[in-house]
Design a protein around this motif. Structure first.
Motif, PDB file in Angstrom:
ATOM      1  N   GLY A 288       4.731   7.942  -0.654  1.00 37.66           N
ATOM      2  CA  GLY A 288       5.449   6.980   0.170  1.00 37.66           C
ATOM      3  C   GLY A 288       6.111   7.634   1.367  1.00 37.66           C
ATOM      4  O   GLY A 288       6.221   8.857   1.458  1.00 37.66           O
ATOM      5  N   SER A 289       6.541   6.813   2.310  1.00 35.30           N
ATOM      6  CA  SER A 289       7.259   7.271   3.499  1.00 35.30           C
ATOM      7  C   SER A 289       8.318   6.224   3.829  1.00 35.30           C
ATOM      8  O   SER A 289       8.381   5.172   3.185  1.00 35.30           O
ATOM      9  N   ALA A 290       9.117   6.500   4.848  1.00 35.83           N
ATOM     10  CA  ALA A 290      10.137   5.534   5.257  1.00 35.83           C
ATOM     11  C   ALA A 290       9.489   4.223   5.706  1.00 35.83           C
ATOM     12  O   ALA A 290       9.977   3.136   5.404  1.00 35.83           O
ATOM     13  N   ASP A 291       8.369   4.335   6.424  1.00 36.77           N
ATOM     14  CA  ASP A 291       7.667   3.145   6.914  1.00 36.77           C
ATOM     15  C   ASP A 291       6.877   2.437   5.822  1.00 36.77           C
ATOM     16  O   ASP A 291       6.737   1.213   5.848  1.00 36.77           O
ATOM     17  N   LYS A 292       6.337   3.230   4.898  1.00 35.94           N
ATOM     18  CA  LYS A 292       5.496   2.691   3.826  1.00 35.94           C
ATOM     19  C   LYS A 292       5.958   3.292   2.497  1.00 35.94           C
ATOM     20  O   LYS A 292       5.370   4.239   1.992  1.00 35.94           O
ATOM     21  N   PRO A 293       7.041   2.721   1.930  1.00 37.01           N
ATOM     22  CA  PRO A 293       7.557   3.279   0.679  1.00 37.01           C
ATOM     23  C   PRO A 293       6.632   2.991  -0.508  1.00 37.01           C
ATOM     24  O   PRO A 293       5.782   2.092  -0.442  1.00 37.01           O
ATOM     25  N   VAL A 294       6.804   3.769  -1.574  1.00 33.07           N
ATOM     26  CA  VAL A 294       6.071   3.510  -2.813  1.00 33.07           C
ATOM     27  C   VAL A 294       6.291   2.047  -3.193  1.00 33.07           C
ATOM     28  O   VAL A 294       7.405   1.523  -3.099  1.00 33.07           O
TER      29      VAL A 294
END
Length: 164
Positions: A114-120
């Motif tokens: 995940g990332s800040a833009d595309k969280p888990v």
């Protein structure tokens, strides 16, 4: 959304199979984060050959391109977990099958990635009937990998039913 059990998914798939059969439609699946679970749910139903055409599990960029015709430019610009990618996946699933209705899923089931833009828990699901317009929706599911995948399957099946 409560986490669907195996019994919940089985009942949902069985009811959907009956509706697909009544509509004389076969389903194709194009799955990334669900790893073929939608296809498994549908083919767990006896007689599923009447309403299920095929399923493709496409994790890598290369598989998305080769099997579904997702453009390299789309993956580079928007990433695998995007509206643009899932719309190309669902269209490619119909093009490369004999089915009349398709579902595609791509997302981040975790625990990592995940990332800040595309969280888990971020999952895009797309649906399309042959000759119709594609629809895509972004979901944010909670829980561990299994819970996210179960919710993905349930939401995908529900959306297919709505397309009927």
């Amino acid at each position: 959304m409560p986490i669907p059990t195996d019994a919940d998914l089985n009942a949902q798939a069985a009811a959907l199979g009956q509706r697909l059969q009544q509509a004389s439609l076969q389903l194709v699946t194009a799955e990334s984060c669900s790893g073929g679970w939608i296809a498994k749910s549908m083919t767990d139903i006896a007689g599923s050959s009447a309403f299920f055409d095929c399923g493709m599990v496409v994790y890598s960029y290369e598989a998305k391109q080769r099997l579904l015709g997702v453009r390299a430019q789309t993956l580079e610009q928007f990433g695998a977990v995007s509206r643009e990618t899932v719309l190309e996946m669902v269209a490619g699933a119909l093009i490369n099958s004999g089915a009349g209705i398709a579902v595609a899923v791509t997302g981040i089931a975790g625990p990592g990635g995940g990332s800040a833009d595309k969280p888990v828990g971020s999952v895009w699901i797309g649906w399309k009937r042959r000759g119709g317009y594609a629809r895509a929706e972004l979901f944010h599911f909670d829980g561990d990998r299994d819970a996210i995948r179960r919710q993905t399957v349930a939401a995908a099946l529900c959306g297919i039913d709505e397309q009927l």
